[in-house]
Design an enzyme around this catalytic site. Structure first.
Site, PDB file in Angstrom:
ATOM      1  N   SER B  18      -0.411  -9.659   0.034  1.00 61.14           N
ATOM      2  CA  SER B  18       0.568  -7.951   0.659  1.00 61.14           C
ATOM      3  C   SER B  18      -0.317  -8.850   2.533  1.00 61.14           C
ATOM      4  O   SER B  18       0.212  -9.517   2.656  1.00 61.14           O
ATOM      5  CB  SER B  18      -0.015  -6.516   0.407  1.00 61.14           C
ATOM      6  OG  SER B  18       0.932  -5.841   1.074  1.00 61.14           O
ATOM      7  N   HIS B  45       4.504  -8.556  -0.181  1.00 58.18           N
ATOM      8  CA  HIS B  45       5.476  -7.074   0.460  1.00 58.18           C
ATOM      9  C   HIS B  45       6.087  -7.617   1.903  1.00 58.18           C
ATOM     10  O   HIS B  45       4.840  -8.092   2.125  1.00 58.18           O
ATOM     11  CB  HIS B  45       4.023  -6.380   0.173  1.00 58.18           C
ATOM     12  CG  HIS B  45       3.547  -5.597  -0.561  1.00 58.18           C
ATOM     13  ND1 HIS B  45       2.718  -5.572  -0.744  1.00 58.18           N
ATOM     14  CD2 HIS B  45       4.095  -5.669  -2.088  1.00 58.18           C
ATOM     15  CE1 HIS B  45       2.179  -5.136  -2.031  1.00 58.18           C
ATOM     16  NE2 HIS B  45       3.551  -5.262  -2.417  1.00 58.18           N
ATOM     17  N   ASP B 138      -1.600  -2.528  -4.982  1.00 58.10           N
ATOM     18  CA  ASP B 138      -1.250  -3.096  -6.088  1.00 58.10           C
ATOM     19  C   ASP B 138      -1.956  -4.305  -6.213  1.00 58.10           C
ATOM     20  O   ASP B 138      -2.562  -5.177  -5.945  1.00 58.10           O
ATOM     21  CB  ASP B 138       0.353  -3.657  -4.941  1.00 58.10           C
ATOM     22  CG  ASP B 138       1.314  -3.657  -5.700  1.00 58.10           C
ATOM     23  OD1 ASP B 138       1.429  -3.262  -7.288  1.00 58.10           O
ATOM     24  OD2 ASP B 138       2.627  -4.697  -5.016  1.00 58.10           O
TER      25      ASP B 138
END
Lengths: 272, 195
Positions: B18, B45, B138
């Site tokens: 991310s 992401h 995540d």
């Protein structure tokens, strides 16, 4: 979903039950996705055993409604992929505007956001009066929501941004009235829509259309089922009609794709 | 690094990242051998739109083929696959990809958890998953599944991460893991190909 609560064999057992008891065929859905949905629902509803889950799905009609709603993906938005709606606005719908009457099928419409988006563009092109949008889904409960045209107000900001990016001409808020946390869309829009259940897996063609929209539905089907559905669309599309798919879907590997011409880089194909 | 943790055979490598992970990817890619004989699947992401940007950035730095995943596409060795923005990326038993537009997971779509879990099931003990820099939660649930199926969990050393939170969470929650500085990642991946 954590770990592997439901195994592959159980998924197959359950899907066979569903077909036998309720007549819905999910056996040709993409396996990974349907398994994930089933495992998620199993965990969400706190079943103590697979046997209990299986029995409930098989025998409890009320629960099966929930099952149907939860294992199909109903995430959608208004004016999703603004460039797609720009192409509809500037090119596809004006072409269809030369016809005396426009019939559009939104297949797998879920809660109706795409059908309402389409109706707004038709209205701005002064074509809504001579258009009819058939919005269908496998799932009766999402159609009930679609009919009402009521969407959560907190999504409207991003819908409005999408709308403007897609070439929208008006103040988006003129299309709905806000009430507490909900936005109800203008009934002149839904007045041009017909909602009906239709199962792309098992139901047949029911009309001929000049435009079929089926976006982010086919990603949940395996290749063979995708090809069957393309054939269904082919049977339901007039010559020179358009087929619009989701941003990651393609007609390319379907044997009859040569009879279709892609519109530039958009996921829109025209039947030749 | 404990040699015993490294699998005899790597059939797929999945990298999740991310915020702050792009720098690591840009560091890894120029150093990757072109002989890599497993697929590398990247889930990061990012905002929808500008779809080809990450693909182009990575392609310019490697001789391996880099491409954004197309749905139902076959998973081939020696290819780098990028998860498209705004879709979850799943793997099927017949070694193809599926895309999924369902609810966000950990406020994210694609979610790293979703792909790690799905890959764990398909590649089991021949899977290696690397979790890079990021500032949300995540990846951890996915890495648990990787562990459960006997795959190898590799976590970027949080001290070398621009955003240490995500790898930190993984270090705390995943017992069996290998922690690696960003600097050693490329070398680690190249060695996997030689096993």
């Amino acid at each position: 979903m954590i770990g592997d609560v439901i195994d592959n064999e159980q998924v197959e057992t359950l899907l066979n039950d569903v077909l036998e008891a309720h007549g819905y065929d999910f056996l040709e859905y993409s396996h990974a996705s349907i398994k994930r949905r089933i495992s998620r629902l199993y965990a969400l509803d706190n079943f103590v055993s697979f046997a209990e889950f299986r029995y409930t799905v098989k025998t409890d009609k009320q629960y099966f409604k929930r099952f149907l709603e939860e294992i199909t993906v109903n995430v959608t938005e208004m004016f999703r992929d603004p460039s797609f709606y720009k192409a509809l606005r500037n090119e596809i719908l004006p072409t269809l505007g030369t016809y005396p009457f426009i019939r559009i099928w939104v297949a797998g419409c879920s809660t109706g956001e795409e059908a309402y988006s389409l109706a707004i563009v038709l209205k701005e092109l002064s074509l809504l009066n001579k258009s009819l949008i058939y919005a269908t889904d496998i799932n009766p409960s999402v159609l009930e929501k679609a009919k009402k045209g009521i969407f959560p107000l907190n999504y409207l900001k991003s819908y409005s941004e999408n709308y403007l990016q897609s070439g929208g001409l008006k103040d988006f808020s003129t299309y709905y009235s806000a009430n507490y946390s909900l936005a109800k869309f203008d009934e002149t829009l839904s007045g041009k829509m017909i909602f009906s259940t239709h199962n792309l897996v098992s139901d047949h063609s029911f009309n001929e259309f000049q435009l079929i929209l089926c976006r982010n539905v086919l990603i949940y089907f395996d290749k063979d089922l995708q090809h069957k559905v393309f054939q269904l669309f082919d049977n339901s599309l007039e010559q020179l009609g358009y087929l619009a798919l989701g941003s990651k879907e393609s007609l390319d590997f379907w044997p009859k794709a040569k009879q279709y011409k892609r519109i530039r880089t958009e996921k829109i194909w025209r039947k030749l | 690094m404990e040699e015993t943790l490294i699998p005899k055979k790597c059939s797929a490598l999945v990298i999740g990242g991310s915020a702050g992970s792009l720098d690591v990817l840009l560091e890894i890619f120029p150093a990757l051998d072109k002989e890599i004989n497993f697929p590398i699947i990247i889930v990061t992401h990012r905002k929808p739109g500008n779809d080809s940007l990450l693909t182009d950035l990575l392609q310019n730095r490697t001789q391996l083929k880099v491409k954004e995943v197309e749905e139902k596409e076959k998973i081939l060795p020696g290819t780098v696959y990028i998860a498209p923005a705004d879709y979850h990326l799943l793997l099927e038993h017949n070694k193809t990809f599926s895309l999924d537009y369902s609810e966000k997971v950990n406020y994210s779509r694609p979610s790293i958890d979703v792909t790690f879990q799905s890959a764990a099931e398909i590649f089991a003990s021949e899977l290696i998953c690397i979790l890079l820099s990021g500032s949300n939660n995540d990846g951890v649930e996915g890495l648990k599944a990787v562990n459960n199926f006997g795959g190898l969990v590799v976590i970027q050393n949080p001290n070398t991460a621009i955003m240490p939170y995500m790898p930190q969470q993984a270090v705390i929650n995943i017992k069996k893991n290998v922690i690696l500085d960003a600097f050693y990642m490329a070398d680690f991946i190249n060695k996997l190909a030689k096993r």
